[in-house]
Design a protein around this motif. Structure first.
Motif, PDB file in Angstrom:
ATOM      1  N   LEU A  50       0.841  -1.208   0.000  1.00  0.00           N
ATOM      2  CA  LEU A  50       0.000   0.000   0.000  1.00  0.00           C
ATOM      3  C   LEU A  50       0.873   1.254   0.000  1.00  0.00           C
ATOM      4  CD1 LEU A  50      -2.782  -1.056   2.550  1.00  0.00           C
ATOM      5  CD2 LEU A  50      -2.944  -0.986   0.054  1.00  0.00           C
ATOM      6  N   HIS A  51       1.973   1.211   0.762  1.00  0.00           N
ATOM      7  CA  HIS A  51       2.883   2.361   0.768  1.00  0.00           C
ATOM      8  C   HIS A  51       3.474   2.569  -0.635  1.00  0.00           C
ATOM      9  CE1 HIS A  51       5.978   5.200   1.826  1.00  0.00           C
ATOM     10  NE2 HIS A  51       6.876   4.406   1.285  1.00  0.00           N
TER      11      HIS A  51
ATOM     12  N   SER B 232       1.057   4.266  -2.842  1.00  0.00           N
ATOM     13  CA  SER B 232       0.498   5.528  -2.359  1.00  0.00           C
ATOM     14  C   SER B 232       1.175   6.764  -2.949  1.00  0.00           C
ATOM     15  CB  SER B 232       0.585   5.589  -0.828  1.00  0.00           C
ATOM     16  OG  SER B 232       1.932   5.786  -0.415  1.00  0.00           O
TER      17      SER B 232
ATOM     18  N   PRO C 198       2.028   9.043  -6.307  1.00  0.00           N
ATOM     19  CA  PRO C 198       1.484   9.238  -7.657  1.00  0.00           C
ATOM     20  C   PRO C 198       2.397   8.703  -8.766  1.00  0.00           C
ATOM     21  CG  PRO C 198       1.282  11.251  -6.372  1.00  0.00           C
ATOM     22  CD  PRO C 198       2.079  10.302  -5.538  1.00  0.00           C
TER      23      PRO C 198
ATOM     24  N   LEU D 238       2.387   4.868  -8.628  1.00  0.00           N
ATOM     25  CA  LEU D 238       1.091   4.381  -9.106  1.00  0.00           C
ATOM     26  C   LEU D 238       1.026   4.495 -10.629  1.00  0.00           C
ATOM     27  CD1 LEU D 238      -1.588   3.243  -8.089  1.00  0.00           C
ATOM     28  CD2 LEU D 238      -2.386   5.577  -7.695  1.00  0.00           C
TER      29      LEU D 238
END
Lengths: 120, 120
Positions: free
Chosen positions: A28-29, A32, A34, A37
């Motif tokens: 998840l980190h 997180s 941009p 991702l």
């Protein structure tokens, strides 16, 4: 590394967590940010299973880019392998789907919706 | 805040992002910490829609705990309201489900699987 890989620029191996070492919090980190991702979305959207770092053009310095790829690799989100002089990046979809069913696709869908909503 | 809330200790309002201001990256960041993930799991598992901060006992100092709740609130994951002297915490499930369908449940499921797998 326990395997004796030849230490040449073209074939040195990079450290990856084994499937059982992958942690949800780290995944998840990794997702997180941009930029990170965007990298994951680009690999997922590509027809190729792997993209080289130079195919994924980030609007940041080389060292920042290297940092982002390392966070993705060390969290278990991507696998990085040298093929000749290119560092190739692929998603660890099988590992992620086995550990956290649906998570990767749900995040990718959420990211696509947000890009559509915010127009960019 | 555009609403004029009375500034007494018992009823002061806390700032929250509107639904359209919630960002995927901030939500993932909020969920990427073990303590914050535990808070979200505890609220989700509770029969009550809201839990007070004192009902969610974290093994950290009060200021660290306050920090974690604030990150969850400012990212849009939880809503915090004062009821009398208690600060109550509820998940913003409707907002998250509308923006990122399935994300919250997928993360909660992944967290439950990891706890089961690692026995912790």
């Amino acid at each position: 590394m326990s395997t004796a890989a030849p230490h040449t620029a073209g074939s040195r191996a990079l450290e990856h967590p084994a499937r059982e070492e992958i942690r949800l919090e780290a995944v998840l980190h990794a997702l997180s940010d941009p930029m990170r991702l965007a990298v994951v979305r680009e690999i997922a959207a590509s027809r190729a299973a792997e993209l080289s770092c130079s195919q994924i053009d980030l609007p940041v310095t080389k060292s920042t880019s290297t940092h982002h790829f390392r966070v993705l690799r060390e969290s278990g989100v991507i696998e990085q392998v040298y093929r000749g002089t290119a560092k190739m990046n692929g998603l660890r979809r099988a590992d992620l789907d086995a550990l956290f069913p649906g998570l990767l696709d749900t995040v990718l869908d959420a990211a696509a919706r947000q890009v559509q909503r915010l127009g960019g």
